[in-house]
Enzyme design. Structure first.
Site, PDB file in Angstrom:
ATOM      1  CD  GLU A  50       6.778  38.258  -4.172  1.00  0.00           C
ATOM      2  OE1 GLU A  50       5.606  38.026  -4.454  1.00  0.00           O
ATOM      3  OE2 GLU A  50       7.658  37.382  -4.243  1.00  0.00           O
ATOM      4  CG  ASP A  86       9.442  35.844  -7.627  1.00  0.00           C
ATOM      5  OD1 ASP A  86       8.394  36.503  -7.648  1.00  0.00           O
ATOM      6  OD2 ASP A  86       9.465  34.597  -7.678  1.00  0.00           O
TER       7      ASP A  86
HETATM    8  C1  NOJ Z   1       5.695  35.978  -6.850  1.00  0.00           C
HETATM    9  C2  NOJ Z   1       5.319  36.486  -8.205  1.00  0.00           C
HETATM   10  O1  NOJ Z   1       4.889  37.808  -8.094  1.00  0.00           O
HETATM   11  C3  NOJ Z   1       4.252  35.560  -8.719  1.00  0.00           C
HETATM   12  O2  NOJ Z   1       3.629  36.047  -9.867  1.00  0.00           O
HETATM   13  C4  NOJ Z   1       4.873  34.202  -8.947  1.00  0.00           C
HETATM   14  O3  NOJ Z   1       3.866  33.297  -9.318  1.00  0.00           O
HETATM   15  C5  NOJ Z   1       5.552  33.693  -7.682  1.00  0.00           C
HETATM   16  N1  NOJ Z   1       6.315  34.695  -6.994  1.00  0.00           N
HETATM   17  C6  NOJ Z   1       6.479  32.556  -8.011  1.00  0.00           C
HETATM   18  O4  NOJ Z   1       7.592  33.035  -8.710  1.00  0.00           O
END
Ligand code: NOJ
Length: 547
Positions: free
Chosen positions: A287, A213
């Site tokens: 991500e 993440d």
């Molecule tokens: C990306 C995640 O996919 C999202 O759902 C989240 O709110 C943010 N990162 C913060 O962790």
């Protein structure tokens, strides 16, 4: 023509990876929220899709202020989802069904309920407990102004002031997301040690990989650096802005003091050595949201991570030219480091593709186009049912971005409405309790049971395309994509001499001369015809052709 530098193909390079958002997948205990048992019970369904792996969004201990992305113990399972033994069973049972398992890891922040943050609040400024986060004094008289002008990605300032142990307002802490998600200080060794422990904890239990993440956000530059355009930044980070061009986003998203810092790569080199120290090919996917997208290649250098999500493609307009540009960019930029792209149409943070493109036909055509590209494909639960965003009354919304924007930004709840499994059961078979987000009656028509027996359904289109994709791979379809000349509005490419793809992005049928005898092996919608070497592609339709 594009050449991949890689000679061997790893499982993730060509995999179909299905994202499970556990809270909305299937509820096994009637509390209105999905859980790990629910996922285990549906392994036969997952297997029937013909996917290779599942990625589960967080189910770790969490007060759930941001759908579990606010983790208070990364090495424990939240009771709403089950127990550690359920996570272990899930890995084991998925493996028995031939499905790999990826979990989320959330290294940018912890929940404010994590013991470390509680200890930081109870400690003095400058203490080792505070050093695990980003605490700073405010600016101006009495320190009443935040340390800098950074905005939270969920709207509003990225700083919240704390009350010190003497009962007076004191320091501020940084949170790029909700105030319940304090950012971790990656300069602090406790932080890196703890994440390495978490990685090993799950790999020891047989996990195949991690989705990282906010992988681009872990290091921050000097917190005394203001950002030049905080509002523009928040705007450019929104994923619901289909049609925001690469260059426009690049202008808004370059020079961000808290994204894409060089030191971040040291973390992933270290993590890579941990992943490689385990048998059976473990992987990690980043991500990372960076522009220009060429910067993403740094995350998948040979000694770093294995894959990076392709968000530029996810937001692409339904336009032949834009699609070609985005696909080209993705392939070329990653080829420079010998990596293979992933293709994403949907996830829990973006509008569902049917809603974004405002058309089921376009979504079906986009799916077949995507599934034919060389590389990995990510599918978000419910995408295979052709679900649109859920219809949710404002008072039921829970996303912190909705709350923090004062309702200006509707947030991401629409994409997170639970799945309709069975048209005849209450809550369409998702739960015997009250679903955590309302399930509108219009979802019934998309229930999995109704689609099972319908050969023209979304569900069966996905199943057929995944099966065919696999078959083509065993028949040696080329890893190289070659663009062919076609009429305006047509995306036309081949992968080797035997397999080609035509996608019509316009409102009218188009005749394309493919200069060889072909057979339509899959179509996103009926109505195609072949006459000699002329293929008629109906409006908003993708065809897979074999010659
Ligand atoms: C990306 C995640 O996919 C999202 O759902 C989240 O709110 C943010 N990162 C913060 O962790």
């Amino acid at each position: 023509m594009f050449k991949s530098e890689k000679s061997t193909v790893a499982w993730w390079d060509t995999a179909v990876i299905y994202q499970v958002y556990p809270r909305s997948f299937k509820d096994s205990n009637g509390d209105g929220e999905g859980d790990l048992r629910g996922v285990i019970n549906e392994i036969p369904y997952l297997q029937s899709l013909g996917i290779d792996a599942i990625w589960l969004s967080p189910f770790f201990k969490s007060p759930n202020k941001d759908g579990g992305y606010d983790v208070s113990d990364p090495r424990d399972v939240d009771p709403r989802f089950g127990k550690i033994s359920d996570a272990e069973d899930l890995i084991e049972e998925a493996h028995s069904a031939g499905i790999k398992v990826i979990f989320d890891i959330v290294p940018n922040h912890f929940s404010s309920e994590h013991l470390w943050f509680k200890a930081a609040l109870a400690s003095k400024p400058g203490s080792p407990e505070r050093d695990r986060f980003h605490f700073a004094d405010g600016q101006g008289e009495g320190g009443n102004t935040p340390p800098n002008n950074w905005n939270s990605i969920f709207n509003g300032p990225a700083w919240t002031r704390v009350i010190e142990t003497d009962g007076k307002p004191g320091q501020w802490y940084l949170h790029l997301f909700d105030s319940s998600q304090p950012d971790l200080n990656w300069e602090n060794k406790d932080v890196s040690d703890d994440f390495e422990k978490t990685i090993r904890f799950w790999l020891d239990r047989g996990l195949d990989g991690f989705r990282i993440d906010v992988a681009h956000g872990l290091y921050k530059s000097d917190i005394h650096t203001n950002h030049r355009d905080p509002e523009g930044l928040t705007h450019a980070l929104r994923l619901d802005l289909g049609g925001m061009d690469h260059d426009v986003r690049t202008a808004l998203l370059s020079d961000i003091p808290f994204f894409g810092q060089t030191k971040t790569h040291e973390i992933y080199r270290k993590w890579r050595t941990i992943l490689d120290s385990y048998p059976d090919k473990r992987m990690a996917v980043a991500e990372a949201f960076l522009y220009p997208t060429s910067r993403l290649a740094d995350y998948v250098r040979p000694d770093e991570l294995h894959q990076v999500f392709n968000f530029d493609y996810m937001a692409v307009e339904w336009s032949a030219e834009k699609i070609r540009d985005s696909v080209n960019r993705s392939i070329q930029e990653l080829a420079g480091v010998g990596a293979i792209p992933s293709w994403v149409m949907d996830n829990h943070d973006s509008p569902r593709v049917v809603s974004r493109l405002k058309s089921e036909d376009k979504a079906r055509a986009f799916a077949l186009l995507t599934h034919a590209l060389p590389g990995a494909v990510y599918v978000y639960q419910g995408e295979e049912l052709g679900l649109a965003d859920g219809i949710i009354p404002d008072e039921a919304r829970q996303d912190p971005s909705y709350i923090r924007s004062g309702g200006k930004d509707k947030g991401r709840d629409g994409a997170r409405v639970p799945l309709p499994w069975n048209s005849k059961e209450s809550n369409f078979g998702f739960s015997t309790g009250t679903p955590w987000l309302p399930m509108h009656s219009s979802m019934k028509a998309h229930s999995a049971d109704l689609q099972e027996g319908d050969s023209g359904s979304f569900l069966n289109l996905y199943r057929t395309s995944f099966a065919l994709r696999k078959r083509l791979a065993t028949q040696g379809v080329s890893k190289e994509l070659v663009w062919r000349e076609g009429p305006e509005g047509i995306v036309y490419f081949t992968r080797g001499s035997g397999f080609s793809v035509l996608a019509n992005t316009t409102d009218a049928p188009i005749d394309v001369n493919v200069h060889t005898a072909v057979m339509v092996i899959l179509e996103s919608k009926g109505g195609a015809s072949v006459d000699g070497t002329i293929v008629t592609v109906p409006a908003h339709t993708t065809l897979w052709l074999q010659s």
